[in-house]
Write an enzyme that holds these catalytic residues in place. Structure first.
Site, PDB file in Angstrom:
ATOM      1  N   ASP A  93       0.863  -1.182   0.000  1.00 17.13           N
ATOM      2  CA  ASP A  93       0.000   0.000   0.000  1.00 17.13           C
ATOM      3  C   ASP A  93       0.897   1.228   0.000  1.00 17.13           C
ATOM      4  O   ASP A  93       2.060   1.176   0.374  1.00 17.13           O
ATOM      5  CB  ASP A  93      -0.953  -0.021   1.199  1.00 17.13           C
ATOM      6  CG  ASP A  93      -2.192   0.853   0.955  1.00 17.13           C
ATOM      7  OD1 ASP A  93      -2.267   1.501  -0.126  1.00 17.13           O
ATOM      8  OD2 ASP A  93      -3.066   0.906   1.824  1.00 17.13           O
ATOM      9  N   ASP A 128      -3.927   7.168  -3.574  1.00 17.11           N
ATOM     10  CA  ASP A 128      -5.331   7.587  -3.656  1.00 17.11           C
ATOM     11  C   ASP A 128      -5.722   8.251  -2.340  1.00 17.11           C
ATOM     12  O   ASP A 128      -5.118   7.981  -1.293  1.00 17.11           O
ATOM     13  CB  ASP A 128      -6.243   6.397  -3.959  1.00 17.11           C
ATOM     14  CG  ASP A 128      -6.047   5.228  -3.005  1.00 17.11           C
ATOM     15  OD1 ASP A 128      -4.894   4.853  -2.747  1.00 17.11           O
ATOM     16  OD2 ASP A 128      -7.050   4.697  -2.497  1.00 17.11           O
ATOM     17  N   CYS A 275     -14.726 -20.489  20.375  1.00 13.31           N
ATOM     18  CA  CYS A 275     -13.876 -20.800  19.235  1.00 13.31           C
ATOM     19  C   CYS A 275     -12.980 -21.956  19.631  1.00 13.31           C
ATOM     20  O   CYS A 275     -12.653 -22.121  20.811  1.00 13.31           O
ATOM     21  CB  CYS A 275     -13.023 -19.570  18.897  1.00 13.31           C
ATOM     22  SG  CYS A 275     -11.754 -19.860  17.663  1.00 13.31           S
ATOM     23  N   CYS A 277     -10.032 -22.648  17.702  1.00 11.17           N
ATOM     24  CA  CYS A 277      -8.786 -22.529  16.945  1.00 11.17           C
ATOM     25  C   CYS A 277      -7.644 -22.977  17.864  1.00 11.17           C
ATOM     26  O   CYS A 277      -7.845 -23.121  19.077  1.00 11.17           O
ATOM     27  CB  CYS A 277      -8.596 -21.094  16.461  1.00 11.17           C
ATOM     28  SG  CYS A 277      -7.969 -19.957  17.714  1.00 11.17           S
ATOM     29  N   CYS A 280      -7.342 -20.770  21.044  1.00  9.43           N
ATOM     30  CA  CYS A 280      -8.416 -20.896  22.030  1.00  9.43           C
ATOM     31  C   CYS A 280      -8.424 -22.287  22.665  1.00  9.43           C
ATOM     32  O   CYS A 280      -8.739 -22.438  23.844  1.00  9.43           O
ATOM     33  CB  CYS A 280      -9.755 -20.568  21.389  1.00  9.43           C
ATOM     34  SG  CYS A 280      -9.808 -18.866  20.803  1.00  9.43           S
TER      35      CYS A 280
HETATM   36  N1  GUN Z   1      -6.390   1.008   3.175  1.00  4.05           N
HETATM   37  C1  GUN Z   1      -7.615   1.149   3.703  1.00  4.05           C
HETATM   38  N2  GUN Z   1      -8.394   1.957   2.931  1.00  4.05           N
HETATM   39  C2  GUN Z   1      -7.619   2.344   1.899  1.00  4.05           C
HETATM   40  C3  GUN Z   1      -7.847   3.187   0.763  1.00  4.05           C
HETATM   41  O1  GUN Z   1      -8.920   3.735   0.555  1.00  4.05           O
HETATM   42  N3  GUN Z   1      -6.809   3.324  -0.110  1.00  4.05           N
HETATM   43  C4  GUN Z   1      -5.592   2.706   0.092  1.00  4.05           C
HETATM   44  N4  GUN Z   1      -4.626   2.889  -0.811  1.00  4.05           N
HETATM   45  N5  GUN Z   1      -5.363   1.927   1.155  1.00  4.05           N
HETATM   46  C5  GUN Z   1      -6.361   1.761   2.042  1.00  4.05           C
HETATM   47 ZN    ZN Z   2      -9.857 -18.909  18.518  1.00  2.92          ZN
END
Ligand code: GUN
Ligand code: ZN
Length: 574
Positions: A93, A128, A275, A277, A280
């Site tokens: 990201d 963005d 749970c 898992c 847990c």
């Molecule tokens: N992570 C959570 N929401 C967003 C988003 O709207 N854009 C980007 N690039 N990363 C995110």
């Molecule tokens: Zn669990």
């Protein structure tokens, strides 16, 4: 479009799909969850993500890496995969999340794109602007314009772009963004929705996802940015979200929050753990007695187990054709989800165009919302093609011709009504039955193709109709699972003559003609035209561009998908 991406549908239910996604030569199955790995302070190590959770794709943050000198230099030198010690798909990201959280970032769109190229991300994103819900429209418009401008700086990026679609809760802005991003990018991401998830505004989320999906080509895999809570997976997947990332498993853990499919609990309030898992099972309620640090780590692991478990449940439901049932069931856990289920009604025409018309699983009536399921929408359209004087009241379908009670969805419909319909009580002549099913499946008038002297053979075991003969020639069979008619060549040619182009047809390019004539499946890339009133799982006639008959087969995609996709099978030819 930028760097190579391949996507094909393997299996469909509602608007959801099990897909095969190939990026940079690496193939993963969707719906896919990418856990977020924070290189500064990971709660679960990469090796553990791989071994315990079978993670084949993860997401990390290029901005975080850029801002940490030591990590940055190592990632630049070795590449992101070597740095992480992870051979799977690495998505990064851009810092948009930090932009949303802190209001600003100290990098530019061009720089962060270049940086993601330099470290060798498989999937990256531009910067963005995640506009929050309900933002004053002029501001949302301005931020969207900037996002779209930035997107243009990423079209030639050296990675697959996870292209963010913004627009806040303004659906006309979402529409505009979806059209533009959908045109320019192979992978589309719905952004700015984390707050809707956190605030349980699931009905608004339905509108946002549906609006985006309606305005991008069906062959684009869709990522729901930051949508990492398992309670929303069935609904989001049913609306066609293919990729999810979760930072939530770790963020919630840090806040001592324990995720379940039904919502979030505070660990301190749990006297029992709902749970089993590995975490847990190991700790039980002693989880609460661990040190703070140990608690956080184990909570993160539990949260991730639940997240993957629910995603697997969604995938199995798609496979079985029971995703509607899962969505309805999960909608009962919180009024906000129930309200979201109600909102699907506003999108039912769209949903019913993509939902398969017959399924392996029975239709369970789960409550009034079943009225608006696509099985009902599609059935009502087709019932109107059937002329019958012998009808049965069967809610939620209304009056159903008695001749078609055995076919899907009526035949497999299970409701809590005290007196199930006494099918045997409706004596209908077998020929009349087949005529009515023909009308239902293929259109008004199709029943006339079944002549009085056609011979009907039944299964010895079930006593149900299985084969239809004209003299000694088998002209159709009746599928045991849903009692629908599978026409053979003779009957298909009659249908083709009765219904004018492009009705009932899938039209293929000249290149595909020799293969299809031999009985090979029709690949989506060869489909040049199609009857838009068809549905996935319909029996169709495959023809050439000159409308010459080639074969009969089962359409496995929806008409829009058959036209949009250039990978995967569109028609399984018999
Ligand atoms: N992570 C959570 N929401 C967003 C988003 O709207 N854009 C980007 N690039 N990363 C995110
Ligand atoms: Zn669990």
């Amino acid at each position: 479009m930028s760097v190579g991406i391949g996507f094909e549908i393997r299996c469909k239910d509602v608007v959801g799909r099990i897909g095969k996604l190939t990026v940079n030569g690496k193939t993963v199955e969707t719906p896919l969850l990418m856990p977020v790995y924070n290189p500064n302070k990971p709660l679960i190590q990469i090796k553990e993500l791989e071994k315990r959770f079978g993670v084949g794709a993860l997401m990390t943050n290029a901005y975080v890496i850029l801002k940490n000198e030591q990590i940055r230099e190592q990632a630049l030198e070795e590449g992101i995969h070597k740095y992480l010690g992870f051979g799977g798909l690495v998505a990064t990201d851009s810092g948009s999340f930090q932009l949303m959280t802190y209001g600003s970032v100290s990098t530019t769109n061009k720089d962060i794109i270049k940086f993601q190229e330099d470290i060798g991300s498989d999937i990256g994103s531009f910067l963005d602007i995640p506009t929050l819900p309900d933002v004053y429209k002029p501001r949302a418009t301005e931020e969207l314009d900037l996002t779209l401008k930035r997107s243009m700086e990423a079209v030639d990026a050296g990675f697959v772009v996870n292209a963010g679609i913004q627009g806040s809760t303004h659906l006309d802005l979402r529409e505009k963004a979806a059209k533009e991003i959908g045109k320019n990018f192979g992978l589309c991401a719905i952004g700015g929705i984390v707050k809707l998830m956190e605030d349980y505004r699931f009905a608004d989320l339905v509108d946002v996802i549906a609006t985006v999906k309606k305005n991008i080509p069906t062959n684009r895999p869709v990522h729901a940015f930051g949508l990492g809570h398992p309670m929303i997976f069935p609904l989001a997947a049913a609306l066609g979200c293919d990729l999810f990332d979760s930072a939530a498993y770790a963020l919630y853990a840090k806040d001592m929050r324990y995720m379940t499919e039904d919502g979030t609990k505070r660990l301190e309030n749990l006297d029992y753990l709902p749970c089993s898992c590995p975490i847990c099972s190991k700790y039980g309620r002693e989880l609460k007695e661990l040190s703070r640090e140990e608690k956080i780590k184990n909570l993160a692991a539990h949260n991730l187990y639940v997240t993957f478990r629910e995603l697997n449940r969604v995938k199995q439901a798609i496979k079985e054709g029971s995703l509607w049932e899962l969505v309805c069931m999960r909608s009962r856990v919180h009024p906000a989800l129930f309200s979201a289920l109600g909102r699907l009604k506003e999108h039912k025409e769209w949903i019913s165009g993509l939902d398969p018309v017959t399924k392996k699983s029975p239709f369970y009536y789960t409550g009034v919302e079943s009225m608006h399921r696509s099985e009902v929408v599609n059935a009502l359209k087709r019932i109107s093609q059937v002329s019958s004087e012998n009808t049965v009241l069967m809610q939620p379908f209304g009056t159903v011709p008695a001749e078609i009670l055995d076919i899907y969805p009526f035949g497999s419909f299970i409701s809590p009504e005290s007196s199930p319909i006494d099918r045997a009580g409706y004596k209908v002549n077998d020929i009349e039955k087949i005529r009515a099913i023909m009308e239902y499946q293929f259109g008004r008038g199709a029943g006339e193709l079944i002549e009085d002297n056609f011979r009907i053979r039944k299964s010895k075991k079930t006593r149900r109709i299985r084969w239809i003969y004209k003299k000694n020639e088998l002209i159709a069979s009746v599928r045991a699972s849903d009692h629908l008619i599978i026409p053979k060549e003779y009957l298909a040619k009659k249908l083709k003559k009765m219904f004018k182009y492009p009705s009932l047809r899938v039209v293929v390019d000249d290149d595909a003609v020799p293969f299809v004539s031999e009985g090979k499946s029709v690949f989506a890339k060869f489909v040049v035209d199609i009857d838009s009133s068809l549905r996935a799982n319909d029996e169709v006639i495959v023809v050439s561009k000159e409308d010459d008959f080639l074969r009969v087969g089962t359409l496995v995609l929806s008409p829009d998908e058959a036209l949009d996709f250039d990978r995967g099978i569109a028609v399984r030819v018999r």
